[in-house]
Design a protein around this motif. Structure first.
Motif, mmCIF file in Angstrom:
data_model
loop_
_atom_site.group_PDB
_atom_site.id
_atom_site.type_symbol
_atom_site.label_atom_id
_atom_site.label_comp_id
_atom_site.label_asym_id
_atom_site.label_seq_id
_atom_site.Cartn_x
_atom_site.Cartn_y
_atom_site.Cartn_z
ATOM 1 N N GLU A 1 42.570 -43.021 14.983
ATOM 2 C CA GLU A 1 41.495 -43.111 16.386
ATOM 3 C C GLU A 1 39.991 -44.025 16.219
ATOM 4 O O GLU A 1 39.974 -44.955 17.353
ATOM 5 C CB GLU A 1 41.155 -42.066 16.501
ATOM 6 C CG GLU A 1 42.383 -40.985 17.393
ATOM 7 C CD GLU A 1 43.236 -40.126 15.823
ATOM 8 O OE1 GLU A 1 42.427 -40.259 15.011
ATOM 9 O OE2 GLU A 1 43.673 -39.268 16.319
ATOM 10 N N VAL A 2 40.284 -44.253 15.025
ATOM 11 C CA VAL A 2 38.620 -45.389 14.942
ATOM 12 C C VAL A 2 39.034 -46.479 15.324
ATOM 13 O O VAL A 2 39.872 -47.152 14.468
ATOM 14 C CB VAL A 2 38.033 -45.466 12.947
ATOM 15 C CG1 VAL A 2 37.540 -46.678 13.350
ATOM 16 C CG2 VAL A 2 37.517 -43.923 12.872
ATOM 17 N N VAL A 3 38.427 -47.829 16.081
ATOM 18 C CA VAL A 3 38.793 -48.816 16.155
ATOM 19 C C VAL A 3 37.827 -49.599 15.798
ATOM 20 O O VAL A 3 37.615 -50.669 16.498
ATOM 21 C CB VAL A 3 38.956 -48.767 17.258
ATOM 22 C CG1 VAL A 3 40.583 -48.201 17.999
ATOM 23 C CG2 VAL A 3 38.050 -48.721 18.610
ATOM 24 N N LEU B 1 33.595 -46.427 24.537
ATOM 25 C CA LEU B 1 33.983 -47.042 23.391
ATOM 26 C C LEU B 1 34.687 -45.966 22.377
ATOM 27 O O LEU B 1 34.852 -44.701 22.982
ATOM 28 C CB LEU B 1 32.092 -46.675 22.835
ATOM 29 C CG LEU B 1 32.133 -47.449 21.593
ATOM 30 C CD1 LEU B 1 32.429 -48.917 21.394
ATOM 31 C CD2 LEU B 1 31.092 -46.923 20.884
ATOM 32 N N GLY B 2 35.565 -46.586 22.059
ATOM 33 C CA GLY B 2 36.572 -46.029 20.721
ATOM 34 C C GLY B 2 35.539 -45.587 19.651
ATOM 35 O O GLY B 2 34.881 -45.854 18.932
ATOM 36 N N LYS B 3 36.611 -44.658 19.123
ATOM 37 C CA LYS B 3 35.782 -44.004 17.922
ATOM 38 C C LYS B 3 35.485 -45.304 17.044
ATOM 39 O O LYS B 3 35.922 -46.205 16.274
ATOM 40 C CB LYS B 3 36.750 -43.441 16.574
ATOM 41 C CG LYS B 3 37.270 -41.853 18.016
ATOM 42 C CD LYS B 3 36.456 -41.302 17.980
ATOM 43 C CE LYS B 3 37.059 -39.732 19.059
ATOM 44 N NZ LYS B 3 36.093 -38.679 18.425
ATOM 45 N N THR B 4 33.972 -44.666 16.691
ATOM 46 C CA THR B 4 33.423 -45.645 15.582
ATOM 47 C C THR B 4 32.765 -45.103 13.996
ATOM 48 O O THR B 4 31.711 -43.962 14.470
ATOM 49 C CB THR B 4 32.192 -46.187 17.361
ATOM 50 O OG1 THR B 4 32.485 -46.861 18.412
ATOM 51 C CG2 THR B 4 31.738 -47.608 15.210
ATOM 52 N N ILE B 5 32.982 -45.420 13.001
ATOM 53 C CA ILE B 5 31.751 -45.100 12.525
ATOM 54 C C ILE B 5 31.113 -46.393 11.309
ATOM 55 O O ILE B 5 31.097 -47.419 11.465
ATOM 56 C CB ILE B 5 32.853 -44.975 11.248
ATOM 57 C CG1 ILE B 5 34.052 -44.207 10.876
ATOM 58 C CG2 ILE B 5 32.365 -44.311 9.679
ATOM 59 C CD1 ILE B 5 35.227 -44.204 10.143
ATOM 60 N N ILE B 6 29.675 -45.614 12.043
ATOM 61 C CA ILE B 6 28.252 -46.440 11.107
ATOM 62 C C ILE B 6 28.666 -45.727 9.690
ATOM 63 O O ILE B 6 28.084 -44.825 9.820
ATOM 64 C CB ILE B 6 27.510 -46.530 12.189
ATOM 65 C CG1 ILE B 6 27.497 -47.079 13.638
ATOM 66 C CG2 ILE B 6 25.817 -47.105 11.131
ATOM 67 C CD1 ILE B 6 26.990 -46.989 14.273
ATOM 68 N N PRO C 1 34.007 -35.447 21.658
ATOM 69 C CA PRO C 1 32.949 -36.159 20.963
ATOM 70 C C PRO C 1 32.788 -35.378 19.104
ATOM 71 O O PRO C 1 32.816 -34.425 18.939
ATOM 72 C CB PRO C 1 31.582 -35.598 21.664
ATOM 73 C CG PRO C 1 32.064 -34.232 22.592
ATOM 74 C CD PRO C 1 33.904 -34.445 22.201
ATOM 75 N N PRO C 2 31.977 -35.707 18.228
ATOM 76 C CA PRO C 2 31.339 -37.359 18.789
ATOM 77 C C PRO C 2 32.598 -38.127 19.060
ATOM 78 O O PRO C 2 33.517 -38.514 18.496
ATOM 79 C CB PRO C 2 30.440 -37.954 17.586
ATOM 80 C CG PRO C 2 30.820 -36.755 16.192
ATOM 81 C CD PRO C 2 31.958 -35.597 17.070
ATOM 82 N N HIS C 3 31.845 -39.473 19.141
ATOM 83 C CA HIS C 3 32.941 -40.788 19.281
ATOM 84 C C HIS C 3 31.755 -42.468 18.406
ATOM 85 O O HIS C 3 33.044 -42.796 17.458
ATOM 86 C CB HIS C 3 32.682 -41.602 20.483
ATOM 87 C CG HIS C 3 33.988 -40.646 21.603
ATOM 88 N ND1 HIS C 3 35.158 -40.566 21.557
ATOM 89 C CD2 HIS C 3 32.638 -39.708 22.853
ATOM 90 C CE1 HIS C 3 34.964 -39.282 22.989
ATOM 91 N NE2 HIS C 3 34.599 -38.757 23.996
ATOM 92 N N ILE C 4 30.537 -42.006 17.919
ATOM 93 C CA ILE C 4 30.535 -42.542 16.725
ATOM 94 C C ILE C 4 29.853 -41.849 15.665
ATOM 95 O O ILE C 4 28.965 -40.567 15.613
ATOM 96 C CB ILE C 4 29.432 -43.962 17.637
ATOM 97 C CG1 ILE C 4 29.462 -44.180 18.689
ATOM 98 C CG2 ILE C 4 28.489 -43.675 16.195
ATOM 99 C CD1 ILE C 4 28.297 -45.269 19.484
#
Length: 163
Positions: free
Chosen positions: A101-103, A28-33, A83-86
């Motif tokens: 890098e966030v996708v 999984l690509g870089k993710t922001i929740i 990491p982290p990726h999320i």
């Protein structure tokens, strides 16, 4: 706020299976929740670690004012290979951040300000101003999780904000 286990689990499953991937589709690509508050962010991280024990601890991390060395964690998050990726963020990654890098973006909170919403999207757009007609486009996905329902859509936006 969504503290419903089934909803959070379903949203995380959707993210992990349908979110934008990197490394040849292996990760999984870089993710922001974007979470509502610290308790909400911890709940999401807890559900992630329960559902994905092989990633437990490093793959998804809470980034907020309570985290020691938060700036160092943000620096690691901005590196595609580390990491982290999320990043499960409570206000720290909402505005004033540029991580090309966030996708994947997941909105687990209500955003009432149109300006703040677009600033949050800028984290995934890369914020690199380009005025050429041949401007490169970047594909990223957004998901909005609400109390009643949730939806997702993949968008391709150029650096000027067009579709």
């Amino acid at each position: 706020m969504l503290f419903n286990k089934a909803t959070v689990d379903k949203a995380l499953e959707y993210l992990m299976t349908r979110g934008q991937k990197v490394a040849g589709g292996d990760r999984l690509g870089k993710t922001i929740i974007f979470a509502k508050n610290h308790d909400h962010a911890e709940f999401i991280a807890e559900r992630f670690n329960l559902n994905y024990p092989h990633y437990k601890g490093e793959f998804a991390r809470v980034i907020d004012f309570t985290v020691e060395y938060a700036q160092s964690l943000i620096h690691s998050f901005s590196n595609l290979a580390k990491p982290p990726h999320i990043a499960i963020s409570v206000d720290m990654l909402d505005t004033g951040i540029d991580i090309p890098e966030v996708v994947n973006l997941v909105f687990f909170k209500l955003v009432r300000s149109k300006t703040k919403f677009w600033q949050m999207l800028d984290a995934a757009r890369g914020c690199v101003p380009t005025y050429s007609r041949r401007a490169s486009t970047k594909k990223f996905s957004t998901s909005s999780i609400t109390a009643r329902t949730w939806s997702s859509s993949a968008r391709t936006r150029d650096d000027r904000g067009g579709r």
